[in-house]
Structure formats: C-alpha cells, structure tokens
Design a protein around this motif. Structure first.
Motif, PDB file in Angstrom:
ATOM      1  N   HIS A  29      94.928  50.247  -8.994  1.00 60.31           N
ATOM      2  CA  HIS A  29      95.138  51.444 -10.314  1.00 60.31           C
ATOM      3  C   HIS A  29      96.211  51.939  -9.283  1.00 60.31           C
ATOM      4  CE1 HIS A  29      94.164  55.028 -12.841  1.00 60.31           C
ATOM      5  NE2 HIS A  29      95.152  54.715 -13.026  1.00 60.31           N
ATOM      6  N   ILE A  30      97.218  52.059 -10.184  1.00 60.98           N
ATOM      7  CA  ILE A  30      97.995  53.392  -8.882  1.00 60.98           C
ATOM      8  C   ILE A  30      98.784  54.428  -9.511  1.00 60.98           C
ATOM      9  CG2 ILE A  30     100.748  53.376  -7.627  1.00 60.98           C
ATOM     10  CD1 ILE A  30     100.556  49.973  -8.224  1.00 60.98           C
ATOM     11  N   ILE A  80      90.155  48.089  -7.998  1.00 58.54           N
ATOM     12  CA  ILE A  80      88.432  47.819  -9.065  1.00 58.54           C
ATOM     13  C   ILE A  80      88.496  46.803  -8.934  1.00 58.54           C
ATOM     14  CG2 ILE A  80      87.749  48.327 -10.911  1.00 58.54           C
ATOM     15  CD1 ILE A  80      88.758  50.545  -9.072  1.00 58.54           C
ATOM     16  N   ASN A  81      87.097  46.551  -8.571  1.00 59.12           N
ATOM     17  CA  ASN A  81      86.401  44.947  -8.544  1.00 59.12           C
ATOM     18  C   ASN A  81      86.517  45.052 -10.452  1.00 59.12           C
ATOM     19  OD1 ASN A  81      84.642  42.725  -9.424  1.00 59.12           O
ATOM     20  ND2 ASN A  81      83.543  43.084  -7.547  1.00 59.12           N
ATOM     21  N   ALA A  82      87.585  43.571 -10.870  1.00 54.41           N
ATOM     22  CA  ALA A  82      87.631  43.907 -12.408  1.00 54.41           C
ATOM     23  C   ALA A  82      85.887  43.164 -12.816  1.00 54.41           C
ATOM     24  CB  ALA A  82      88.202  42.824 -12.664  1.00 54.41           C
ATOM     25  N   THR A  83      85.086  42.720 -12.437  1.00 52.67           N
ATOM     26  CA  THR A  83      83.416  42.378 -12.482  1.00 52.67           C
ATOM     27  C   THR A  83      82.982  42.724 -12.673  1.00 52.67           C
ATOM     28  OG1 THR A  83      84.296  40.107 -11.627  1.00 52.67           O
ATOM     29  CG2 THR A  83      82.006  40.551 -12.692  1.00 52.67           C
ATOM     30  N   GLY A 129      86.359  33.969  -4.345  1.00 50.35           N
ATOM     31  CA  GLY A 129      86.827  35.156  -4.578  1.00 50.35           C
ATOM     32  C   GLY A 129      86.210  36.480  -5.390  1.00 50.35           C
ATOM     33  N   HIS A 130      86.817  37.192  -6.518  1.00 48.18           N
ATOM     34  CA  HIS A 130      86.639  37.886  -7.583  1.00 48.18           C
ATOM     35  C   HIS A 130      88.209  38.772  -7.879  1.00 48.18           C
ATOM     36  CE1 HIS A 130      84.998  40.252  -3.802  1.00 48.18           C
ATOM     37  NE2 HIS A 130      85.636  41.149  -4.018  1.00 48.18           N
ATOM     38  N   THR A 146      92.531  38.152  -3.128  1.00 50.84           N
ATOM     39  CA  THR A 146      90.824  38.120  -3.071  1.00 50.84           C
ATOM     40  C   THR A 146      90.431  36.438  -3.346  1.00 50.84           C
ATOM     41  OG1 THR A 146      90.811  39.688  -4.811  1.00 50.84           O
ATOM     42  CG2 THR A 146      90.704  40.624  -2.959  1.00 50.84           C
ATOM     43  N   GLY A 147      91.211  36.411  -3.368  1.00 46.53           N
ATOM     44  CA  GLY A 147      91.262  34.946  -3.872  1.00 46.53           C
ATOM     45  C   GLY A 147      90.351  34.202  -5.028  1.00 46.53           C
ATOM     46  N   MET A 148      91.165  34.991  -5.930  1.00 48.93           N
ATOM     47  CA  MET A 148      89.829  35.012  -7.687  1.00 48.93           C
ATOM     48  C   MET A 148      89.163  33.786  -7.804  1.00 48.93           C
ATOM     49  SD  MET A 148      92.883  36.900  -9.531  1.00 48.93           S
ATOM     50  CE  MET A 148      91.411  36.104 -11.516  1.00 48.93           C
TER      51      MET A 148
END
Length: 101
Positions: free
Chosen positions: A61-62, A78-81, A55-56, A46-48
């Motif tokens: 979560h598997i 999950i968005n970590a931010t 990105g972000h 996602t181009g973090m």
C-alpha cells in the motif's frame, strides 16, 4: 546478492539516473518482503504461488506522501489473506570471505 561494497554503488547510480529513491523488484522469492540499503531496495516477491513456493500473497500500500501514519517510508505491506500488516525484513550484510582481511 552481491557484496554491498559493489551492489550499493550500482544501485545508487541507477536510482540517481532515474531520479528515484527506491527500486522495487520481484522474482526474488523469499518468505517475506525484504529490504536492503535503508529501504533503497525492496524485494517484494513472497512466493505467493502456494503449490510451488508455499508462500502467501502480500501487497504494498503506497501512500502519496509521507505522513505521521507512514513514519519513515510512504508504504506498508499487507498480507492479502489475513489483512495483517507485515514488516519488511532486513537482508543481512554478508561478511567478507577474503582470507587476507
């Protein structure tokens, strides 16, 4: 991405040879997690690196097994931010550019 007519057959053969049901790949930068071929291919980059891509961070979560909570797939994104759940976007099938069709 290549045309699905060719790409899906190659993916299916690779998954079968590895006895796997899903291939996860990175270095396919997009604005969100994307999936193709009914979740057989997950593109999770996602181009973090904000300075380069804006990105972000998103993580997967598997779960160990499918449950009522996981519905059709044993994972969620999950968005970590923000800690919000993110849905994978489907990559559209490209239409043919063959002028003879």
């Amino acid at each position: 991405m290549c045309h699905p007519l060719f790409e899906e057959q190659v993916l299916n053969e690779a998954l079968e040879s590895m006895q796997a049901s899903t291939l996860w790949v990175g270095h396919t930068t997009g604005s969100t997690v994307r999936q193709r071929f009914d979740n057989k291919l997950i593109m999770i980059d996602t181009g973090m690196l904000k300075e380069a891509y804006g990105g972000h961070p998103i993580y997967a979560h598997i779960f160990e097994a499918r449950t009522a909570q996981t519905e059709s797939v044993p994972w969620r994104f999950i968005n970590a931010t923000t800690s919000d759940e993110v849905q994978a976007a489907s990559v559209p099938i490209r239409r043919s550019i063959n002028p003879h069709e």
